[in-house]
Design a protein around this motif. Structure first.
Motif, mmCIF file in Angstrom:
data_model
loop_
_atom_site.group_PDB
_atom_site.id
_atom_site.type_symbol
_atom_site.label_atom_id
_atom_site.label_comp_id
_atom_site.label_asym_id
_atom_site.label_seq_id
_atom_site.Cartn_x
_atom_site.Cartn_y
_atom_site.Cartn_z
ATOM 1 N N ALA A 22 0.783 -1.200 0.166
ATOM 2 C CA ALA A 22 -0.167 -0.082 -0.324
ATOM 3 C C ALA A 22 0.850 0.947 0.050
ATOM 4 O O ALA A 22 1.899 1.651 0.627
ATOM 5 C CB ALA A 22 -0.129 0.227 1.239
ATOM 6 N N PRO A 23 0.427 2.685 -0.557
ATOM 7 C CA PRO A 23 1.269 3.949 -0.916
ATOM 8 C C PRO A 23 1.515 4.457 0.303
ATOM 9 O O PRO A 23 1.048 4.289 1.689
ATOM 10 C CB PRO A 23 0.349 3.904 -1.726
ATOM 11 C CG PRO A 23 -0.508 3.690 -2.162
ATOM 12 C CD PRO A 23 -1.056 2.774 -1.755
ATOM 13 N N ALA A 24 2.695 5.134 0.810
ATOM 14 C CA ALA A 24 3.401 5.319 2.248
ATOM 15 C C ALA A 24 2.527 6.160 2.797
ATOM 16 O O ALA A 24 2.348 6.841 4.005
ATOM 17 C CB ALA A 24 4.974 5.847 1.019
ATOM 18 N N LYS A 25 2.238 7.159 1.974
ATOM 19 C CA LYS A 25 1.176 8.315 1.802
ATOM 20 C C LYS A 25 0.169 7.780 3.602
ATOM 21 O O LYS A 25 0.131 8.605 4.261
ATOM 22 C CB LYS A 25 0.531 8.821 1.292
ATOM 23 C CG LYS A 25 -0.650 8.297 0.148
ATOM 24 C CD LYS A 25 -1.118 9.575 -0.482
ATOM 25 C CE LYS A 25 -2.335 8.746 -1.503
ATOM 26 N NZ LYS A 25 -2.348 10.186 -2.916
ATOM 27 N N GLY A 26 -0.502 6.904 3.499
ATOM 28 C CA GLY A 26 -1.267 5.815 3.747
ATOM 29 C C GLY A 26 -1.023 5.603 5.510
ATOM 30 O O GLY A 26 -1.636 6.081 6.428
ATOM 31 N N LEU A 27 -0.083 5.829 5.513
ATOM 32 C CA LEU A 27 0.870 5.373 6.735
ATOM 33 C C LEU A 27 0.833 6.631 8.177
ATOM 34 O O LEU A 27 1.572 7.493 7.548
ATOM 35 C CB LEU A 27 2.088 3.788 6.140
ATOM 36 C CG LEU A 27 2.376 3.381 8.057
ATOM 37 C CD1 LEU A 27 0.835 2.675 8.096
ATOM 38 C CD2 LEU A 27 3.862 2.639 7.372
ATOM 39 N N CYS A 28 1.231 5.843 9.487
ATOM 40 C CA CYS A 28 1.432 7.037 10.182
ATOM 41 C C CYS A 28 1.931 6.157 11.656
ATOM 42 O O CYS A 28 0.835 5.650 11.803
ATOM 43 C CB CYS A 28 0.119 8.128 10.305
ATOM 44 S SG CYS A 28 0.654 9.586 11.636
ATOM 45 N N LEU A 29 3.270 6.302 12.128
ATOM 46 C CA LEU A 29 3.175 6.250 13.200
ATOM 47 C C LEU A 29 2.754 6.624 13.762
ATOM 48 O O LEU A 29 2.764 8.307 14.444
ATOM 49 C CB LEU A 29 4.678 6.201 13.602
ATOM 50 C CG LEU A 29 5.678 5.910 14.609
ATOM 51 C CD1 LEU A 29 5.379 4.162 15.304
ATOM 52 C CD2 LEU A 29 7.350 5.625 14.565
ATOM 53 N N GLU A 30 1.961 6.260 15.046
ATOM 54 C CA GLU A 30 0.696 6.351 16.450
ATOM 55 C C GLU A 30 1.624 7.362 16.876
ATOM 56 O O GLU A 30 1.952 8.021 18.192
ATOM 57 C CB GLU A 30 -0.285 6.433 16.511
ATOM 58 C CG GLU A 30 -1.480 6.235 15.043
ATOM 59 C CD GLU A 30 -1.855 7.403 14.956
ATOM 60 O OE1 GLU A 30 -2.142 8.348 15.977
ATOM 61 O OE2 GLU A 30 -2.044 7.954 13.478
ATOM 62 N N LYS A 31 1.697 5.822 18.099
ATOM 63 C CA LYS A 31 2.521 5.910 18.999
ATOM 64 C C LYS A 31 3.650 5.016 19.326
ATOM 65 O O LYS A 31 3.621 3.776 18.548
ATOM 66 C CB LYS A 31 1.458 5.621 20.230
ATOM 67 C CG LYS A 31 1.892 6.153 21.737
ATOM 68 C CD LYS A 31 0.583 5.753 22.729
ATOM 69 C CE LYS A 31 0.817 6.149 23.802
ATOM 70 N NZ LYS A 31 1.954 7.022 24.644
ATOM 71 N N VAL A 32 4.486 5.028 20.558
ATOM 72 C CA VAL A 32 5.637 3.630 21.148
ATOM 73 C C VAL A 32 5.153 3.386 22.751
ATOM 74 O O VAL A 32 5.612 4.748 22.810
ATOM 75 C CB VAL A 32 6.902 4.655 19.995
ATOM 76 C CG1 VAL A 32 8.186 3.425 20.627
ATOM 77 C CG2 VAL A 32 7.057 4.731 19.068
ATOM 78 N N TRP A 33 5.976 2.806 23.134
ATOM 79 C CA TRP A 33 5.510 2.358 24.213
ATOM 80 C C TRP A 33 6.773 2.026 24.567
ATOM 81 O O TRP A 33 8.060 1.136 24.081
ATOM 82 C CB TRP A 33 4.305 1.061 24.639
ATOM 83 C CG TRP A 33 3.104 1.690 24.699
ATOM 84 C CD1 TRP A 33 1.711 2.293 25.549
ATOM 85 C CD2 TRP A 33 2.226 1.839 23.642
ATOM 86 N NE1 TRP A 33 1.135 2.609 25.249
ATOM 87 C CE2 TRP A 33 1.245 2.833 23.745
ATOM 88 C CE3 TRP A 33 2.258 1.725 21.883
ATOM 89 C CZ2 TRP A 33 -0.285 2.674 22.864
ATOM 90 C CZ3 TRP A 33 1.227 1.872 21.387
ATOM 91 C CH2 TRP A 33 0.017 2.413 21.957
ATOM 92 N N TYR A 34 7.193 2.164 26.246
ATOM 93 C CA TYR A 34 8.257 1.447 26.669
ATOM 94 C C TYR A 34 7.889 0.904 28.042
ATOM 95 O O TYR A 34 6.383 0.680 28.888
ATOM 96 C CB TYR A 34 9.502 2.675 26.676
ATOM 97 C CG TYR A 34 9.524 2.923 25.856
ATOM 98 C CD1 TYR A 34 11.037 3.043 24.745
ATOM 99 C CD2 TYR A 34 9.303 4.567 24.950
ATOM 100 C CE1 TYR A 34 11.350 3.001 23.622
ATOM 101 C CE2 TYR A 34 9.582 4.678 23.713
ATOM 102 C CZ TYR A 34 10.652 4.094 22.673
ATOM 103 O OH TYR A 34 11.186 4.254 21.773
#
Length: 251
Positions: free
Chosen positions: A234-246
């Motif tokens: 799928a094309p890159a523009k639709g993707l978003c890194l929302e959150k990272v947990w530790y």
């Protein structure tokens, strides 16, 4: 005394060649931030991101850290970054963390969202942040297919790096699919993701929604462990890194 500084960063990836610094271009998120930090501190600063988002991919909650001798207050670092970074990169949070903290190595969970515009009338204002699919998508079948991806699996079929020598086993904790009008969001949570994995999963689920793949075929796709078995990237523009947990944070 050296300090370890953690950043939470938001960016529009449209005009960048991804997160990771590259020798043949200065159009990367990492390099833009390092340039500003190096100017601010008078040191050669290297930042470590939680993951390498591809060219054109966005982030609302990318995490990075860097080591510095600078004694500048946290708030001053944040203000300086946001003053001198391009308008499509923003630093949301700055905090001092323990010496051993590493944004990539210590990450325990990530959430990526893939957004689809399911309509034959274009979305003029959000078109750079979603992939348009004009034909109607069957969300129920997509949800059925997504269930087969949840859990610990070998995701080699969903990895674009065919020469991957490290383990391709990952755990997907949840895949949530929801819609608001013509906007459909595929939300993926896992302990880590392979190269292009989320975009290949999104492309495969779109093919399920179009009736090109049955939900049950996901089992066979996983078993084959071949990139050709899965759906389109799928094309890159639709993707978003929302959150990272530790560790220690509520998952």
């Amino acid at each position: 005394m050296k300090r370890n500084i953690k950043l939470v960063i938001s960016y529009d990836g449209s005009r960048y060649n991804g997160w990771q610094r590259q020798g043949n271009t200065s159009k990367t998120i990492q390099e833009k931030i390092e340039q500003v930090l190096s100017k601010m501190t008078g040191e050669e600063i290297e930042i470590h991101g939680s993951g390498r988002t591809d060219a054109g991919v966005h982030a609302k909650g990318q995490v990075a850290n860097f080591i510095t001798d600078s004694k500048l207050p946290i708030e001053q670092i944040k203000n300086y970054l946001n003053q001198y970074l391009p308008n499509d990169i923003a630093v949301l949070e700055v905090m001092e963390v323990k010496e051993r903290f590493h944004a990539r190595l210590n990450a325990v969970k990530k959430r990526y969202n893939y957004t689809i515009w399911n309509d034959n009338v274009p979305n003029v204002f959000e078109r750079n942040y979603m992939y348009t699919v004009e034909e109607p998508l069957d969300l129920e079948k997509m949800k059925q297919a997504a269930d087969y991806l949840i859990g610990e699996h070998d995701f080699k079929s969903f990895c674009a790096n065919k020469r991957m020598k490290k383990s391709t086993i990952r755990t997907i904790y949840a895949i949530n699919i929801y819609s608001a009008g013509s906007k459909i969001v595929l939300s993926f949570e896992g302990n880590g993701f392979l190269y292009n994995m989320v975009r290949i999963m999104a492309g495969t689920l779109i093919e399920v929604g179009l009736g090109e793949i049955t939900p049950e075929q996901i089992v066979r796709i996983l078993e084959r462990r071949e990139r050709e078995a899965a759906g389109a990237l799928a094309p890159a523009k639709g993707l978003c890194l929302e959150k990272v947990w530790y560790e220690g944070e509520r998952l």
